[in-house]
Design a protein around this motif. Structure first.
Motif, PDB file in Angstrom:
ATOM      1  N   LEU A 150       0.833  -1.200   0.000  1.00 53.89           N
ATOM      2  CA  LEU A 150       0.000   0.000   0.000  1.00 53.89           C
ATOM      3  C   LEU A 150       0.869   1.253   0.000  1.00 53.89           C
ATOM      4  O   LEU A 150       0.389   2.345  -0.246  1.00 53.89           O
ATOM      5  CB  LEU A 150      -0.884   0.030   1.264  1.00 53.89           C
ATOM      6  N   ASN A 151       2.141   1.085   0.298  1.00 48.59           N
ATOM      7  CA  ASN A 151       3.004   2.231   0.550  1.00 48.59           C
ATOM      8  C   ASN A 151       3.503   2.864  -0.749  1.00 48.59           C
ATOM      9  O   ASN A 151       4.164   2.206  -1.561  1.00 48.59           O
ATOM     10  CB  ASN A 151       4.195   1.773   1.407  1.00 48.59           C
ATOM     11  N   ALA A 152       3.211   4.156  -0.903  1.00 49.87           N
ATOM     12  CA  ALA A 152       3.513   4.837  -2.170  1.00 49.87           C
ATOM     13  C   ALA A 152       5.021   4.920  -2.423  1.00 49.87           C
ATOM     14  O   ALA A 152       5.496   4.668  -3.531  1.00 49.87           O
ATOM     15  CB  ALA A 152       2.904   6.233  -2.168  1.00 49.87           C
ATOM     16  N   ASP A 153       5.769   5.249  -1.390  1.00 51.98           N
ATOM     17  CA  ASP A 153       7.209   5.404  -1.562  1.00 51.98           C
ATOM     18  C   ASP A 153       7.838   4.073  -1.993  1.00 51.98           C
ATOM     19  O   ASP A 153       8.570   4.005  -2.978  1.00 51.98           O
ATOM     20  CB  ASP A 153       7.809   5.906  -0.241  1.00 51.98           C
ATOM     21  N   LYS A 154       7.526   3.017  -1.260  1.00 58.05           N
ATOM     22  CA  LYS A 154       8.082   1.700  -1.613  1.00 58.05           C
ATOM     23  C   LYS A 154       7.523   1.224  -2.947  1.00 58.05           C
ATOM     24  O   LYS A 154       8.239   0.631  -3.760  1.00 58.05           O
ATOM     25  CB  LYS A 154       7.780   0.682  -0.525  1.00 58.05           C
ATOM     26  N   GLY A 155       6.247   1.506  -3.152  1.00 57.94           N
ATOM     27  CA  GLY A 155       5.621   1.102  -4.408  1.00 57.94           C
ATOM     28  C   GLY A 155       6.313   1.732  -5.598  1.00 57.94           C
ATOM     29  O   GLY A 155       6.589   1.068  -6.600  1.00 57.94           O
ATOM     30  N   LYS A 156       6.629   3.023  -5.479  1.00 55.26           N
ATOM     31  CA  LYS A 156       7.260   3.728  -6.605  1.00 55.26           C
ATOM     32  C   LYS A 156       8.707   3.293  -6.809  1.00 55.26           C
ATOM     33  O   LYS A 156       9.182   3.224  -7.939  1.00 55.26           O
ATOM     34  CB  LYS A 156       7.170   5.238  -6.388  1.00 55.26           C
ATOM     35  N   LYS A 157       9.384   2.996  -5.723  1.00 56.30           N
ATOM     36  CA  LYS A 157      10.781   2.555  -5.862  1.00 56.30           C
ATOM     37  C   LYS A 157      10.865   1.147  -6.444  1.00 56.30           C
ATOM     38  O   LYS A 157      11.894   0.775  -7.020  1.00 56.30           O
ATOM     39  CB  LYS A 157      11.484   2.609  -4.508  1.00 56.30           C
ATOM     40  N   GLY A 158       9.827   0.384  -6.249  1.00 63.28           N
ATOM     41  CA  GLY A 158       9.775  -0.927  -6.922  1.00 63.28           C
ATOM     42  C   GLY A 158      10.287  -2.078  -6.092  1.00 63.28           C
ATOM     43  O   GLY A 158      10.990  -1.899  -5.086  1.00 63.28           O
ATOM     44  N   ILE A 159       9.956  -3.255  -6.553  1.00 69.49           N
ATOM     45  CA  ILE A 159      10.246  -4.469  -5.781  1.00 69.49           C
ATOM     46  C   ILE A 159      11.744  -4.762  -5.742  1.00 69.49           C
ATOM     47  O   ILE A 159      12.279  -5.214  -4.738  1.00 69.49           O
ATOM     48  CB  ILE A 159       9.429  -5.674  -6.327  1.00 69.49           C
ATOM     49  N   LYS A 160      12.434  -4.486  -6.825  1.00 69.66           N
ATOM     50  CA  LYS A 160      13.853  -4.829  -6.866  1.00 69.66           C
ATOM     51  C   LYS A 160      14.640  -3.991  -5.858  1.00 69.66           C
ATOM     52  O   LYS A 160      15.538  -4.480  -5.173  1.00 69.66           O
ATOM     53  CB  LYS A 160      14.389  -4.621  -8.287  1.00 69.66           C
ATOM     54  N   HIS A 161      14.230  -2.733  -5.772  1.00 68.29           N
ATOM     55  CA  HIS A 161      14.849  -1.841  -4.795  1.00 68.29           C
ATOM     56  C   HIS A 161      14.663  -2.389  -3.381  1.00 68.29           C
ATOM     57  O   HIS A 161      15.564  -2.344  -2.543  1.00 68.29           O
ATOM     58  CB  HIS A 161      14.224  -0.448  -4.924  1.00 68.29           C
ATOM     59  N   HIS A 162      13.491  -2.933  -3.136  1.00 67.46           N
ATOM     60  CA  HIS A 162      13.179  -3.455  -1.818  1.00 67.46           C
ATOM     61  C   HIS A 162      13.912  -4.769  -1.530  1.00 67.46           C
ATOM     62  O   HIS A 162      14.374  -5.011  -0.418  1.00 67.46           O
ATOM     63  CB  HIS A 162      11.666  -3.667  -1.710  1.00 67.46           C
TER      64      HIS A 162
END
Ligand code: FES
Ligand SMILES: [Fe+2]
Lengths: 434, 197
Positions: A150-162
């Motif tokens: 749900l998190n916009a910041d993490k969502g925009k940075k993408g899964i690979k970043h995470h």
């Protein structure tokens, strides 16, 4: 409303209420299972346009759909009319629409509200679009693994970043399983309920300390029946002197590598004999030649990687274990098994018989221990859960990418995920499904 | 160290055996509504009745070595993870054992350190609505509804479903060649099922 968790998550210990408190559990739904990427499904489970699976994202019931353009959506499985469960099956295909059984409201698999029966009775100002199914806004796939947040910041940075360097470990796992992630298929699941807080399960994910004890029945039986040098026996004795290691990969992800011991020689030769092993060895060796057959045998044996993607996806052997909280003291532990497309059929038969081994011979004893831990955590007399193993021994090494490597029996995995857990719990991010 | 007793190899569980399992799955469905009214020799039927009752009783009484003897050397014990059962070559099961791995299961419990069985799980099987019919030569097939009450850590739990059996005559004794345990909740969350169903 945020609060500090310093009083209950400390350097080498966490307070028992982290596991037992209803308010903390409720906040985890708002944070851990909302504000970070949560694993939901594998692409092979929704292979065709208009297929779906029903899943849970924390306590939320969701439908993971693939629309006709192949885009994946995560829809809240809750009718926007009065709340009824829209989709009542666990999976399906050829389903471009979901019709709520109560009053017949119909939604596209993109979430869009497509039809409201006898709509005119709602008057001129009625806007169907305001009744679309709620959607989890950020959905992403990494090589077949579908996550949402749900998190916009993490969502925009993408899964690979995470995922950070855990992505490379996923690549290694795929490499072990033939290298083509599109050929990896979920082939059924073994589902269990565990009467313990979900973190009792996650605690075990990177625990290299327990096998020698918790898995004694497996070790003793194997020794008695098949002799020394078999499966997991490298966990007996001075394990911290072995080349196996445990890692903090950042963002709560951890990795325990058994490969240096398990794959020192043939890992297949170490396996307790699977049902039909001799028949398969004989048939496959004839079909593809001994050399190729040997490669297939190793790929049918567990990857030797315990890779843990916080908060709910564990790679164990060639299986995926997904942990879902159901209540503060009840968790869903589902083991998804995998087969590979484009290999001889007997390879997959061998994979199935191999993947049934640990859930019958190993995991039940661990589960009994998770439940026993959770029972103990109810006792008010002792407050603390210890996570201090190798905290003070200066064995950890940090590399230039920030990956911290420790010895195999270290509690580094718990300290690593609790750091992330605390960060999420203290964060003021409280996204809602707009 | 290796136990050289019977069933230490598993050549028999080949594709032909799996194909036979899938034919059994079709047959156990009893699509015609009733079990085929083929005459079974009365003595054989009695022996088979005793066998499946004894198998359940020996599991309940934890006489696991005698329980293993109810199974033929070339047998399969199978708990599907879906309902109806899928082909076990392509889909994981909850448990699928040849005789050798069934012996492993017993040996695991016998170590005394199988913590999923400490304290020991007490069970009581109730089999009912048992139907028998003739299979291949020297084979009798059966299916039965079951309820198992399992007691662990002072808590009762009920499991239910139906069993499919393929019983074969080996030398002079009837043995279980295949037992398939179809839990009604095979595709739902399971608990500690480390006893024998
Ligand atoms: S609750 Fe779904 S249509 Fe009324
Ligand atoms: Fe374990």
């Amino acid at each position: 409303m945020t609060k500090k968790f310093d009083d209950i998550v400390q350097a080498g210990r966490v307070h028992r209420t982290v596991y037992t408190d209803e308010d903390i559990f409720s906040r985890e739904q708002q944070t851990v299972f909302s504000e970070t990427w949560v694993y939901l499904a594998h692409a092979s489970e929704i292979p065709e346009p208009n297929s779906y699976v029903a899943r849970k994202m924390g306590l939320r019931s969701v439908i993971v759909t693939r629309d006709k353009t192949r885009e994946v959506h995560v829809l809240l499985n809750r009718c926007t009319h009065r709340g009824a469960t829209v989709c009542r099956e666990k999976k399906g295909d050829k389903t471009p629409f979901f019709t709520c059984p109560y009053h017949g409201w119909t939604f596209r698999n993109t979430g869009e509200c497509a039809a409201v029966p006898h709509e005119d009775a709602y008057g001129d100002g009625f806007n169907k679009q305001s009744f679309n199914l709620k959607k989890v806004p950020y959905v992403a796939e990494y090589r077949g693994f579908i996550f949402a947040t749900l998190n916009a910041d993490k969502g925009k940075k993408g899964i690979k970043h995470h995922l950070k360097s855990a992505a490379e470990r996923i690549d290694e796992w795929i490499e072990h399983n033939g290298g083509d992630h599109k050929a990896i298929r979920i082939s059924g699941a073994q589902q269990y309920s565990v009467h313990a807080n979900w973190k009792c399960l996650y605690d075990n994910a990177g625990d290299g300390y327990h096998p020698e004890f918790s898995h004694q029945s497996l070790l003793q039986m194997t020794q008695q029946r098949y002799g020394a040098g078999m499966d997991l026996d490298y966990f007996s004795g001075g394990i911290d002197a072995t080349p196996m290691y445990s890692q903090d990969l950042g963002n709560g992800h951890t990795f325990l590598d058994q490969r240096p011991c398990m794959y020192e020689a043939s890992a297949f030769d170490r396996q307790r004999p699977q049902p039909g092993r001799e028949a398969i060895v004989e048939q496959l060796s004839q079909e593809v030649g001994e050399q190729q057959a040997k490669e297939y045998f190793e790929m049918s044996t567990g990857a030797g990687m315990n890779l843990n993607i916080f908060p709910n996806l564990l790679f164990i052997g060639n299986q995926l274990q997904v942990i879902t909280p159901l209540a503060v003291g009840l968790s869903d532990m589902t083991w998804y098994s995998t087969t590979i497309d484009n290999v001889p059929a007997t390879v997959n038969t061998l994979r199935m018989r191999t993947q049934e081994d640990f859930t019958a011979f190993g995991e039940p004893d661990d589960t009994a221990n998770f439940e026993a831990c959770f029972k103990g955590m109810q006792e008010r007399e002792i407050d603390w859960i210890d996570i201090s193993r190798h905290l003070h021994t200066q064995v950890d090494r940090t590399d230039e990418n920030g990956i911290v490597t420790s010895v195999i029996s270290s509690d580094i995995h718990m300290r690593a995920y609790y750091a992330e857990w605390k960060k999420l719990m203290e964060s003021s991010d409280e996204s809602t499904l707009g | 160290m290796t136990d050289k007793s019977n069933s230490q190899t598993s050549y028999y569980l080949n594709d032909a055996f799996y194909d036979r399992l899938m034919r059994l799955v079709d047959d156990w469905r009893l699509d015609d509504g009733v079990s085929p009214a083929l005459s079974i020799d009365g003595t054989d039927k009695q022996a088979c009745e005793s066998l499946i009752v004894a198998e359940a009783r020996l599991a309940d009484d934890l006489r696991l070595e005698a329980w293993l003897d109810c199974y033929s050397d070339e047998s399969v014990y199978w708990i599907p993870s879906s309902y109806p059962a899928a082909d076990p070559r392509q889909e994981i099961t909850l448990e699928f054992h040849d005789k050798r791995r069934l012996q492993d299961r017993v040996a695991r419990i016998r170590t005394g350190v199988a913590y999923s069985m400490v304290p020991v799980i007490r069970t009581r099987h109730i089999l009912g609505h048992v139907e028998y019919w003739q299979g291949d030569t020297n084979e009798i097939r059966a299916r039965a509804s079951f309820i198992i009450d399992a007691l662990f850590n002072d808590k009762h739990r009920i499991l239910s479903g139906w069993m499919g059996y393929s019983l074969v005559k080996e030398k002079n004794d009837w043995k279980i060649a295949v037992k398939q345990i179809n839990l009604i909740d095979a595709d739902c969350l399971q608990e500690n099922n480390t006893f024998f169903l």
